[in-house]
Design a protein around this motif. Sequence first.
Motif, PDB file in Angstrom:
ATOM      1  N   SER A 121      46.942  81.957   0.946  1.00 40.25           N
ATOM      2  CA  SER A 121      46.553  80.806   1.750  1.00 40.25           C
ATOM      3  C   SER A 121      46.826  79.555   0.927  1.00 40.25           C
ATOM      4  O   SER A 121      47.544  79.617  -0.074  1.00 40.25           O
ATOM      5  CB  SER A 121      45.073  80.899   2.151  1.00 40.25           C
ATOM      6  OG  SER A 121      44.246  80.956   1.004  1.00 40.25           O
ATOM      7  N   ASN A 122      46.299  78.440   1.341  1.00 34.88           N
ATOM      8  CA  ASN A 122      46.630  77.176   0.689  1.00 34.88           C
ATOM      9  C   ASN A 122      45.365  76.404   0.349  1.00 34.88           C
ATOM     10  O   ASN A 122      45.072  75.365   0.941  1.00 34.88           O
ATOM     11  CB  ASN A 122      47.549  76.352   1.596  1.00 34.88           C
ATOM     12  CG  ASN A 122      48.868  77.058   1.864  1.00 34.88           C
ATOM     13  OD1 ASN A 122      49.581  77.432   0.946  1.00 34.88           O
ATOM     14  ND2 ASN A 122      49.179  77.265   3.129  1.00 34.88           N
ATOM     15  N   TYR A 123      44.620  76.926  -0.607  1.00 32.14           N
ATOM     16  CA  TYR A 123      43.365  76.315  -1.038  1.00 32.14           C
ATOM     17  C   TYR A 123      43.528  75.878  -2.492  1.00 32.14           C
ATOM     18  O   TYR A 123      43.616  76.703  -3.397  1.00 32.14           O
ATOM     19  CB  TYR A 123      42.227  77.325  -0.882  1.00 32.14           C
ATOM     20  CG  TYR A 123      40.855  76.825  -1.300  1.00 32.14           C
ATOM     21  CD1 TYR A 123      40.523  75.475  -1.228  1.00 32.14           C
ATOM     22  CD2 TYR A 123      39.885  77.710  -1.755  1.00 32.14           C
ATOM     23  CE1 TYR A 123      39.267  75.028  -1.606  1.00 32.14           C
ATOM     24  CE2 TYR A 123      38.616  77.288  -2.118  1.00 32.14           C
ATOM     25  CZ  TYR A 123      38.320  75.944  -2.044  1.00 32.14           C
ATOM     26  OH  TYR A 123      37.066  75.501  -2.417  1.00 32.14           O
ATOM     27  N   PRO A 177      37.655  78.715   8.103  1.00 28.66           N
ATOM     28  CA  PRO A 177      38.264  78.391   9.401  1.00 28.66           C
ATOM     29  C   PRO A 177      39.487  77.482   9.263  1.00 28.66           C
ATOM     30  O   PRO A 177      40.473  77.657   9.986  1.00 28.66           O
ATOM     31  CB  PRO A 177      37.134  77.691  10.154  1.00 28.66           C
ATOM     32  CG  PRO A 177      35.878  78.252   9.560  1.00 28.66           C
ATOM     33  CD  PRO A 177      36.201  78.423   8.109  1.00 28.66           C
ATOM     34  N   ALA A 178      39.428  76.525   8.332  1.00 29.74           N
ATOM     35  CA  ALA A 178      40.565  75.628   8.140  1.00 29.74           C
ATOM     36  C   ALA A 178      41.789  76.397   7.641  1.00 29.74           C
ATOM     37  O   ALA A 178      42.901  76.223   8.144  1.00 29.74           O
ATOM     38  CB  ALA A 178      40.203  74.524   7.153  1.00 29.74           C
ATOM     39  N   LEU A 179      41.583  77.264   6.663  1.00 28.67           N
ATOM     40  CA  LEU A 179      42.692  78.053   6.134  1.00 28.67           C
ATOM     41  C   LEU A 179      43.259  78.984   7.202  1.00 28.67           C
ATOM     42  O   LEU A 179      44.473  79.162   7.304  1.00 28.67           O
ATOM     43  CB  LEU A 179      42.232  78.857   4.914  1.00 28.67           C
ATOM     44  CG  LEU A 179      41.844  78.038   3.674  1.00 28.67           C
ATOM     45  CD1 LEU A 179      41.256  78.949   2.611  1.00 28.67           C
ATOM     46  CD2 LEU A 179      43.049  77.277   3.120  1.00 28.67           C
ATOM     47  N   ALA A 180      42.371  79.558   8.011  1.00 29.73           N
ATOM     48  CA  ALA A 180      42.816  80.466   9.072  1.00 29.73           C
ATOM     49  C   ALA A 180      43.665  79.742  10.110  1.00 29.73           C
ATOM     50  O   ALA A 180      44.547  80.345  10.737  1.00 29.73           O
ATOM     51  CB  ALA A 180      41.617  81.128   9.732  1.00 29.73           C
ATOM     52  N   PRO A 185      40.033  80.258  -4.857  1.00 31.41           N
ATOM     53  CA  PRO A 185      41.093  79.275  -4.635  1.00 31.41           C
ATOM     54  C   PRO A 185      42.454  79.888  -4.966  1.00 31.41           C
ATOM     55  O   PRO A 185      42.554  80.785  -5.813  1.00 31.41           O
ATOM     56  CB  PRO A 185      40.751  78.152  -5.610  1.00 31.41           C
ATOM     57  CG  PRO A 185      39.302  78.327  -5.921  1.00 31.41           C
ATOM     58  CD  PRO A 185      39.051  79.799  -5.856  1.00 31.41           C
ATOM     59  N   ASP A 186      43.486  79.404  -4.311  1.00 34.26           N
ATOM     60  CA  ASP A 186      44.840  79.869  -4.611  1.00 34.26           C
ATOM     61  C   ASP A 186      45.380  79.201  -5.865  1.00 34.26           C
ATOM     62  O   ASP A 186      46.164  79.786  -6.609  1.00 34.26           O
ATOM     63  CB  ASP A 186      45.762  79.589  -3.426  1.00 34.26           C
ATOM     64  CG  ASP A 186      45.271  80.310  -2.189  1.00 34.26           C
ATOM     65  OD1 ASP A 186      45.436  81.538  -2.124  1.00 34.26           O
ATOM     66  OD2 ASP A 186      44.689  79.655  -1.316  1.00 34.26           O
ATOM     67  N   LEU A 187      44.958  77.964  -6.092  1.00 33.89           N
ATOM     68  CA  LEU A 187      45.360  77.220  -7.281  1.00 33.89           C
ATOM     69  C   LEU A 187      44.211  76.314  -7.690  1.00 33.89           C
ATOM     70  O   LEU A 187      43.621  75.633  -6.858  1.00 33.89           O
ATOM     71  CB  LEU A 187      46.599  76.362  -6.995  1.00 33.89           C
ATOM     72  CG  LEU A 187      47.021  75.385  -8.107  1.00 33.89           C
ATOM     73  CD1 LEU A 187      47.499  76.156  -9.340  1.00 33.89           C
ATOM     74  CD2 LEU A 187      48.103  74.429  -7.613  1.00 33.89           C
TER      75      LEU A 187
END
Length: 213
Positions: free
Chosen positions: A3-5, A88-91, A133-135
């Motif tokens: 995902s993009n977190y 929910p935002a990532l989804a 987190p992804d990064l």
Amino acid sequence: MHSNYIVIEGLEGAGKTTAREVVVDTLKALGVRDLIFTREPGGTQLAEKLRSLVLDIKSAGDEVIVDKAEVLMFYAARVQLVETVIKPALASGAWVIGDRHDLSTQAYQGGGRGVDRQMLATLRDAVLGDFRPDLTLYLDVTPEVGLKRARARGELDRIEQESFTFFNRTRARYLELAAQSDDILTIDATRPLEEVKTAIRAAVTTWVKEQNP
């Protein structure tokens, strides 16, 4: 699943707000448009109330907040934000840019406060599962540099008023944890501002391109 977190971490005065602006500008230059911002503790009505309780010196009157209660309030705020906003935002496909996440608790409470690290890891896993987190961009500054910057901004909150010894322990734990994870990139935030910005741009650009070859 990827995902993009992206989370920005660091001591007080590390430059998280400036870093967020650079991250946003970099992502937009790479074609990202759907961005959501969060901060911890906070980000929902309940989480903001918990933030006030744990950070506002006056909120608890003369009652001293014990270390384990502090930890539990942080996690209550965190899981509320994760479940109702971040996931929910990532989804939906949005990118989430966070001002602090769980690494703060592991560093501040596990390092600064000296709370049992195994307890913190167990609590994290019980509350968050495998959500991470992804990064993470960890902006590394010494307490002397960071607190000087923080004081220049105005009144300090309850945790910001802790001793240099506390922040040295916190920083040491940050560095220890960052060295253990490929998902945490350390940025030397004591360098001149333009150099720090350049390092952040390069780190984010490289990471995005690696995720989307």
